[in-house]
Design an enzyme around this catalytic site. Structure first.
Site, PDB file in Angstrom:
ATOM      1  N   ASN A 112     -20.050  13.046 -33.296  1.00 57.24           N
ATOM      2  CA  ASN A 112     -20.770  11.848 -32.861  1.00 57.24           C
ATOM      3  C   ASN A 112     -20.089  11.290 -31.628  1.00 57.24           C
ATOM      4  O   ASN A 112     -18.894  11.531 -31.408  1.00 57.24           O
ATOM      5  CB  ASN A 112     -20.759  10.785 -33.968  1.00 57.24           C
ATOM      6  CG  ASN A 112     -21.553   9.547 -33.590  1.00 57.24           C
ATOM      7  OD1 ASN A 112     -22.643   9.655 -33.010  1.00 57.24           O
ATOM      8  ND2 ASN A 112     -21.023   8.373 -33.889  1.00 57.24           N
ATOM      9  N   HIS A 114     -19.477   7.558 -29.747  1.00 61.32           N
ATOM     10  CA  HIS A 114     -19.560   6.126 -30.029  1.00 61.32           C
ATOM     11  C   HIS A 114     -19.052   5.353 -28.814  1.00 61.32           C
ATOM     12  O   HIS A 114     -18.009   5.698 -28.253  1.00 61.32           O
ATOM     13  CB  HIS A 114     -18.716   5.788 -31.264  1.00 61.32           C
ATOM     14  CG  HIS A 114     -18.771   4.343 -31.610  1.00 61.32           C
ATOM     15  ND1 HIS A 114     -19.858   3.780 -32.255  1.00 61.32           N
ATOM     16  CD2 HIS A 114     -17.914   3.325 -31.364  1.00 61.32           C
ATOM     17  CE1 HIS A 114     -19.652   2.487 -32.406  1.00 61.32           C
ATOM     18  NE2 HIS A 114     -18.477   2.186 -31.871  1.00 61.32           N
ATOM     19  N   SER A 141     -15.798   7.285 -27.443  1.00 60.87           N
ATOM     20  CA  SER A 141     -15.046   8.243 -28.262  1.00 60.87           C
ATOM     21  C   SER A 141     -15.978   9.316 -28.806  1.00 60.87           C
ATOM     22  O   SER A 141     -17.078   9.001 -29.276  1.00 60.87           O
ATOM     23  CB  SER A 141     -14.405   7.530 -29.468  1.00 60.87           C
ATOM     24  OG  SER A 141     -13.631   6.418 -29.074  1.00 60.87           O
ATOM     25  N   ASP A 150     -18.451   5.753 -38.170  1.00 59.40           N
ATOM     26  CA  ASP A 150     -17.623   5.673 -36.953  1.00 59.40           C
ATOM     27  C   ASP A 150     -16.139   5.811 -37.284  1.00 59.40           C
ATOM     28  O   ASP A 150     -15.279   5.322 -36.528  1.00 59.40           O
ATOM     29  CB  ASP A 150     -17.870   4.343 -36.201  1.00 59.40           C
ATOM     30  CG  ASP A 150     -19.314   4.199 -35.743  1.00 59.40           C
ATOM     31  OD1 ASP A 150     -19.955   5.227 -35.483  1.00 59.40           O
ATOM     32  OD2 ASP A 150     -19.782   3.048 -35.665  1.00 59.40           O
TER      33      ASP A 150
HETATM   34  C1  GRF Z   1     -24.561   5.996 -26.315  1.00 57.82           C
HETATM   35  O1  GRF Z   1     -23.910   4.924 -25.692  1.00 57.82           O
HETATM   36  C2  GRF Z   1     -23.808   6.461 -27.530  1.00 57.82           C
HETATM   37  O2  GRF Z   1     -22.438   6.253 -27.446  1.00 57.82           O
HETATM   38  C3  GRF Z   1     -24.373   5.592 -28.621  1.00 57.82           C
HETATM   39  O3  GRF Z   1     -25.724   5.433 -28.288  1.00 57.82           O
HETATM   40  C4  GRF Z   1     -25.913   5.592 -26.894  1.00 57.82           C
HETATM   41  C5  GRF Z   1     -26.955   6.633 -26.705  1.00 57.82           C
HETATM   42  O4  GRF Z   1     -27.395   6.736 -25.379  1.00 57.82           O
HETATM   43  N1  GRF Z   1     -24.108   6.182 -29.911  1.00 57.82           N
HETATM   44  P1  GRF Z   1     -28.347   7.939 -24.965  1.00 57.82           P
HETATM   45  O5  GRF Z   1     -29.550   7.904 -25.887  1.00 57.82           O
HETATM   46  O6  GRF Z   1     -27.582   9.211 -25.074  1.00 57.82           O
HETATM   47  O7  GRF Z   1     -28.751   7.628 -23.540  1.00 57.82           O
END
Ligand code: GRF
Length: 230
Positions: A112, A114, A141, A150
């Protein structure tokens, strides 16, 4: 001569899919030894699904609201992942909490990203909370997913200095650009067989990582040209 084997990956999205695009581009350009076997989205209206289809990726919607409960939704997701043949699952802005029983069979094969420097700021609205707390540092991260939200072992972090003039919007853009660097990098390491999870330890080349790998915003080669991250 036959092409070197590429690792089939599935990317799960809920939104715009900019991380999905960054990963797909790294695959298409041969920068990492992976290929996108499947893009799965849980929301019909998500912008990322059209972007994936435009790239010619196998993309499908598994709309959570069409299932009576989480168990049924996760069963459909699991079946789609199995059909795709994906050997790595990358959550990229997938806004749904996956259950322990779903995650467990993928232990060490599900990642994932985050938007914070975990373990600081798990959960939502990280940019706003970072600004409210007047943090001087922020970032993103990439971590292995465990049943703790997370909370899985962190593999790589992108870091930036928070400026006095930063807003939620500016941080969103800056963190996204970092994410687009670190997520393909981690998937590249995984595809090369260099990354593994053992218990709660991240192994790189067979050795436990004492601290997450790091990238800093100012090292971004992209800063000297127009933004090419989308
Ligand atoms: C990213 O900032 C990611 O860290 C979070 O959600 C956002 C997704 O953005 N989990 P995208 O859909 O990849 O543009």
């Amino acid at each position: 001569m036959s092409e070197p084997r590429t690792l089939p990956i599935a990317i799960l999205i809920s939104g715009e899919g900019s991380n999905m695009l960054a990963i797909a581009q790294a695959c298409a350009q041969g920068r990492i030894g992976a290929r996108v076997a499947s893009v799965i989205c849980d929301r019909v209206e998500a912008g990322g699904i059209a972007r994936a289809k435009n790239l010619g990726l196998a993309a499908q919607v598994i709309a959570a609201r069409e299932y009576p409960d989480r168990v049924a939704f996760e069963a459909a997701l699991q079946a789609a992942l199995a059909r795709s043949g994906a050997e790595l699952v990358a959550l990229a802005g997938f806004m749904r909490i996956l259950s322990g029983p779903f995650v467990q069979p993928y232990a060490g094969r599900i990642l994932n990203i985050h938007p914070s420097l975990l373990p600081r700021y798990p959960g939502l609205n990280t940019h706003r909370r970072v600004l409210q707390a007047r943090e001087r540092e922020h970032g993103a991260s990439v971590h292995f997913v465990t049943k703790q939200l997370d909370g899985g072992p962190v593999i790589c972090q992108g870091r930036l200095a928070v400026h006095r003039e930063d807003t939620v919007e500016s941080l969103t853009g800056r963190v996204h650009r970092l994410e687009h660097r670190i997520y393909p990098r981690v998937i590249g390491l995984f595809s090369a067989g260099r990354l593994a999870l053992r218990g709660s330890a991240v192994l790189l080349d067979g050795q436990p990582l004492n601290a997450p790998l790091q990238e800093n915003e100012e090292d971004d080669p992209g800063l000297i040209r127009a933004d090419a991250s989308a």
